[in-house]
Design a protein around this motif. Structure first.
Motif, PDB file in Angstrom:
ATOM      1  N   LEU A 107      18.170 -64.683  -1.912  1.00  0.00           N
ATOM      2  CA  LEU A 107      17.177 -64.174  -0.795  1.00  0.00           C
ATOM      3  C   LEU A 107      16.179 -64.225  -1.580  1.00  0.00           C
ATOM      4  N   LEU A 108      14.809 -64.420  -0.684  1.00  0.00           N
ATOM      5  CA  LEU A 108      13.448 -64.249  -0.922  1.00  0.00           C
ATOM      6  C   LEU A 108      12.934 -62.875  -0.194  1.00  0.00           C
ATOM      7  N   VAL A 109      12.733 -61.934  -1.030  1.00  0.00           N
ATOM      8  CA  VAL A 109      12.232 -60.455  -0.493  1.00  0.00           C
ATOM      9  C   VAL A 109      10.719 -60.346  -1.184  1.00  0.00           C
ATOM     10  N   PRO A 110      10.173 -59.324  -0.164  1.00  0.00           N
ATOM     11  CA  PRO A 110       8.867 -58.936  -0.722  1.00  0.00           C
ATOM     12  C   PRO A 110       8.842 -57.978  -1.891  1.00  0.00           C
ATOM     13  N   VAL A 111       7.998 -58.099  -2.585  1.00  0.00           N
ATOM     14  CA  VAL A 111       7.638 -56.940  -3.559  1.00  0.00           C
ATOM     15  C   VAL A 111       6.554 -56.140  -3.511  1.00  0.00           C
ATOM     16  N   TYR A 112       6.446 -55.074  -3.377  1.00  0.00           N
ATOM     17  CA  TYR A 112       5.248 -54.057  -3.238  1.00  0.00           C
ATOM     18  C   TYR A 112       4.706 -53.689  -4.699  1.00  0.00           C
TER      19      TYR A 112
END
Length: 280
Positions: A219-224
């Motif tokens: 999965l491609l997930v956003p990272v903060y």
């Protein structure tokens, strides 16, 4: 239409710094259940068989979920769907009442079978990995498939009812005890009855459970940002704080000394479990 997001740094006003591709288990389908399991056969320990044979009645006590055996099989007539067969093993404690006023605590096993059908998608990839297996030579792990994995979450059930029934003949009785895993047997300090007793106990349990099907995926997930712990580690010696100071911060338990004027009905699982177990 926005451009396709690729792994790497991102300039985003919401604070997202990077798009990262991760390997994890994706939940494809799930369900929850509130089962009222009526007339579940109770298999006592051998030392309590004579107590049950002489008992006038039994009342509910408590139940503990020991293990859930889970098996997943594809549904032949519906692609992408799977049956999840579960077998719940419970350690149940009941109160048997003889001629004397004080009850006798009896312990035993209950078994519950359950089946659900969930969507788990399709996939025939063969997976290989060089991950080290502890205790074995540093070789690749055995090949496996990316079949869906069933996960069952459940809490200890509530004992709702218990009763004794005389068994007159084999036709009036259910089947004997099924095969029990050795580690479940080891939870009981003694041998369990095989189920051919003349008097039998049946209990009713309330079971809450969640079942889901997961599958390995990317999965491609956003990272903060990186997860930096905010809390400092304690020394763990237990001598850094004044015990009397800790005690002074504890509120006085007024409710333990003064009974309430009214009894409030239970609103959650823990309250209901205590209420049923105590026979109120």
């Amino acid at each position: 239409m926005p451009e396709k997001v690729m792994p790497g740094p991102i300039e985003d006003p919401s604070g997202i710094r990077e798009a990262v591709c991760i390997h994890t288990r994706k939940i494809y389908d799930s369900c929850r259940d509130k089962d009222c399991i009526e007339d579940l056969r109770f298999y006592p320990k051998m030392q309590y068989v004579d107590v049950i044979n002489r008992a006038l009645s039994v009342k509910g006590g408590s139940a503990k979920l020991l293990h859930v055996y889970v098996d997943v099989e594809p549904v032949s007539f519906n692609r992408g769907f799977y049956t999840v067969d579960m077998r719940f093993f419970y350690a149940v404690t009941l109160q048997a009442y003889l001629s004397c006023p004080a009850p006798v605590t009896v312990e035993g096993l209950c078994v519950f079978d359950k089946r659900v059908i969930l969507f788990g998608s399709e996939g025939n990839a063969k997976i290989f990995s060089s991950e080290l297996r502890v205790g074995e030579p540093d070789i690749q792990m055995m090949r496996r498939a990316n079949a869906p994995i069933a996960v069952v979450e459940a809490v200890d059930p509530i004992v709702l009812d218990a009763r004794i029934m005389d068994c007159c003949g084999k036709r009036d009785c259910d089947c004997d005890l099924c095969e029990v895993p050795s580690f479940v047997n080891s939870c009981f300090d003694g041998e369990l009855s095989s189920g051919d007793d003349s008097r039998r106990v049946y209990v009713t349990l309330g079971q809450f459970s969640i079942v889901r099907l997961e599958r390995d995926t990317q999965l491609l997930v956003p990272v903060y940002d990186y997860c930096m712990p905010e809390k400092e580690c304690s020394c763990g010696t237990g001598g850094g704080e004044d015990p009397c100071g800790i005690f002074r911060n504890i509120g006085f338990p007024v409710g333990e000394f003064f009974p309430p004027n009214t009894v409030k009905l239970p609103e959650n699982y823990e309250d209901a479990k205590f209420c049923c177990a105590s026979g109120r």
